[in-house]
Design a protein around this motif. Structure first.
Motif, PDB file in Angstrom:
ATOM      1  N   HIS A   1       1.109  -0.965   0.063  1.00  0.00           N
ATOM      2  CA  HIS A   1       0.075  -0.008   0.055  1.00  0.00           C
ATOM      3  C   HIS A   1       0.860   1.369   0.062  1.00  0.00           C
ATOM      4  O   HIS A   1       1.926   1.186   0.791  1.00  0.00           O
ATOM      5  N   LEU A   2       0.594   2.358  -0.788  1.00  0.00           N
ATOM      6  CA  LEU A   2       1.351   3.486  -0.953  1.00  0.00           C
ATOM      7  C   LEU A   2       0.891   4.460   0.011  1.00  0.00           C
ATOM      8  O   LEU A   2      -0.407   4.978  -0.091  1.00  0.00           O
TER       9      LEU A   2
ATOM     10  N   VAL B   1      -8.244   3.253   6.935  1.00  0.00           N
ATOM     11  CA  VAL B   1      -7.671   2.502   5.716  1.00  0.00           C
ATOM     12  C   VAL B   1      -6.310   2.771   5.438  1.00  0.00           C
ATOM     13  O   VAL B   1      -5.381   3.624   5.929  1.00  0.00           O
ATOM     14  N   THR B   2      -5.304   1.517   5.278  1.00  0.00           N
ATOM     15  CA  THR B   2      -4.083   1.354   5.345  1.00  0.00           C
ATOM     16  C   THR B   2      -3.513   2.363   4.391  1.00  0.00           C
ATOM     17  O   THR B   2      -2.501   3.152   4.982  1.00  0.00           O
TER      18      THR B   2
ATOM     19  N   PRO C   1      -0.385   7.493   7.657  1.00  0.00           N
ATOM     20  CA  PRO C   1       1.128   7.778   7.467  1.00  0.00           C
ATOM     21  C   PRO C   1       1.945   6.475   8.022  1.00  0.00           C
ATOM     22  O   PRO C   1       1.511   5.839   9.038  1.00  0.00           O
ATOM     23  N   TRP C   2       3.269   6.460   7.421  1.00  0.00           N
ATOM     24  CA  TRP C   2       4.124   5.317   7.855  1.00  0.00           C
ATOM     25  C   TRP C   2       4.484   5.539   9.488  1.00  0.00           C
ATOM     26  O   TRP C   2       4.495   4.100   9.942  1.00  0.00           O
ATOM     27  N   PRO C   3       4.727   6.398   9.740  1.00  0.00           N
ATOM     28  CA  PRO C   3       5.059   6.540  11.222  1.00  0.00           C
ATOM     29  C   PRO C   3       4.025   6.010  12.233  1.00  0.00           C
ATOM     30  O   PRO C   3       4.455   5.209  12.968  1.00  0.00           O
ATOM     31  N   THR C   4       3.016   6.073  11.885  1.00  0.00           N
ATOM     32  CA  THR C   4       1.863   5.572  12.678  1.00  0.00           C
ATOM     33  C   THR C   4       1.834   3.840  12.436  1.00  0.00           C
ATOM     34  O   THR C   4       1.723   3.097  13.238  1.00  0.00           O
ATOM     35  N   LEU C   5       1.809   3.449  11.146  1.00  0.00           N
ATOM     36  CA  LEU C   5       1.850   1.987  10.841  1.00  0.00           C
ATOM     37  C   LEU C   5       2.952   1.253  11.428  1.00  0.00           C
ATOM     38  O   LEU C   5       2.731   0.155  11.856  1.00  0.00           O
TER      39      LEU C   5
END
Length: 329
Positions: free
Chosen positions: A92-93, A116-117, A121-125
């Motif tokens: 997922h981008l 939604v994935t 933002p990446w820091p949260t993921l």
């Protein structure tokens, strides 16, 4: 007299069709064992009965036999150790232009996150627990909860961890931007290009990536249908449809015996056209069923030189990677 001529003509045509598609007239590639694609790496399996796009598969897993979680670097390492030649993964981008590796469209099923994935933002993921939602007993226990914190990888981390391995990238969206972004990543790094076996999934990103990367192979439902339907219509002539050239052909193992020239002549035609064949499990409307049992493995033709898709690399890898195919059958 006229009837005899018609019958004779039918016999001649039938004989020609037979000879054009006789498998025994094409030699098998002679591989000792097939190449294997490990779907999601070593992962928690689940019943596919009644599964649709909205099903939370983490909530219906089979009783645990290991602690690996899909799409993590540890699960990929275990898959390669078990005999995988290619590992399939999902991307997922994110809004900050990072390719996060996770199967689900939303975070609520498998992780302790929400939303939604691709919109997160990446820091949260990166802080999420990807083992949070797994349960085999209807929610009474969650055996992997707490074990997957911080294990969601970025795609570039995967490539860095396995510089000499191969990956099949699944686009979960239909955003052209995703294909263009992956193509940019591939085109600036020869090692990433070498490690990208192919792409598939959403039609728009798949075709955008294929168009932007020379020689990159991929497939989506539309392209696969265009190949196989046209092949059944006139592939018996030996002329291969354009949609079957320089591509990936996912072929359900229960349909394979009915394609013209199966197995040897069909495989030679695809090989000569620059295409790779991926044997998947019995047809179920998508590409996720695999060759997951010894009974299905026994249907793989001796000398098969394509790829075999499995959801159980930890058990099927040692079975399929034998030097004597008689023992597999």
């Amino acid at each position: 007299m006229r009837g005899r001529k018609i019958l004779g003509g039918v016999v001649v045509i039938a004989g020609a069709v037979y000879l054009l598609n006789a498998s025994w007239l094409a030699a098998p590639a002679g591989n000792d064992s097939p190449r294997i694609i490990a779907h999601r790496g070593v992962h928690q399996t689940f019943s596919h009965a009644g599964v649709d796009a909205e099903t939370c598969t983490a909530s219906r897993i089979d009783p645990l036999t290991h602690d690996f979680m899909e799409n993590t670097i540890t699960s990929m390492r275990a898959a390669f150790a078990a005999g995988a030649d290619v590992v399939e993964l999902d991307v997922h981008l994110t809004p900050d232009k990072v390719f996060a590796v996770l199967h689900d469209w939303t975070l609520d099923c498998r992780t302790d996150g929400h939303g939604v994935t691709e919109q997160t933002p990446w820091p949260t993921l990166k802080t999420l627990d990807v083992g949070y939602g797994y349960t085999a007993d209807g929610g009474k226990t969650f055996p992997l909860r707490g074990k997957g914190v911080g294990l969601m990888p970025r795609l570039d981390e995967v490539y860095a961890a396995f510089p000499d391995r191969s990956f099949l990238v699944n686009f979960k969206s239909r955003r052209t931007e995703e294909g263009e972004a992956l193509a940019a990543l591939i085109n600036i790094d020869p090692k990433v290009r070498a490690a990208t076996f192919g792409v598939y999934g959403g039609e728009e990103p798949t075709r955008a990536a294929e168009a932007a990367v020379t020689g990159l192979k991929g497939f989506d439902k539309s392209s696969l249908k265009a190949c196989l339907v046209a092949y059944e219509a006139y592939g018996w002539t030996g002329f291969l449809p354009g949609a079957c050239r320089n591509t990936l052909v996912a072929l359900p193992i229960d349909i394979a015996p009915y394609v013209w020239g199966w197995p040897n002549r069909f495989m030679k035609r695809m090989r000569d056209a620059g295409s790779d064949v991926i044997l998947v499990g019995p047809y179920g409307g998508d590409f996720t069923t695999g060759i997951d049992t010894p009974e299905l493995a026994a249907k793989i033709p001796p000398g098969f030189d394509g790829y075999v898709w499995t959801n159980r690399i930890e058990t099927m890898g040692p079975l399929l990677k034998v030097t004597d195919p008689v023992h597999r059958h």
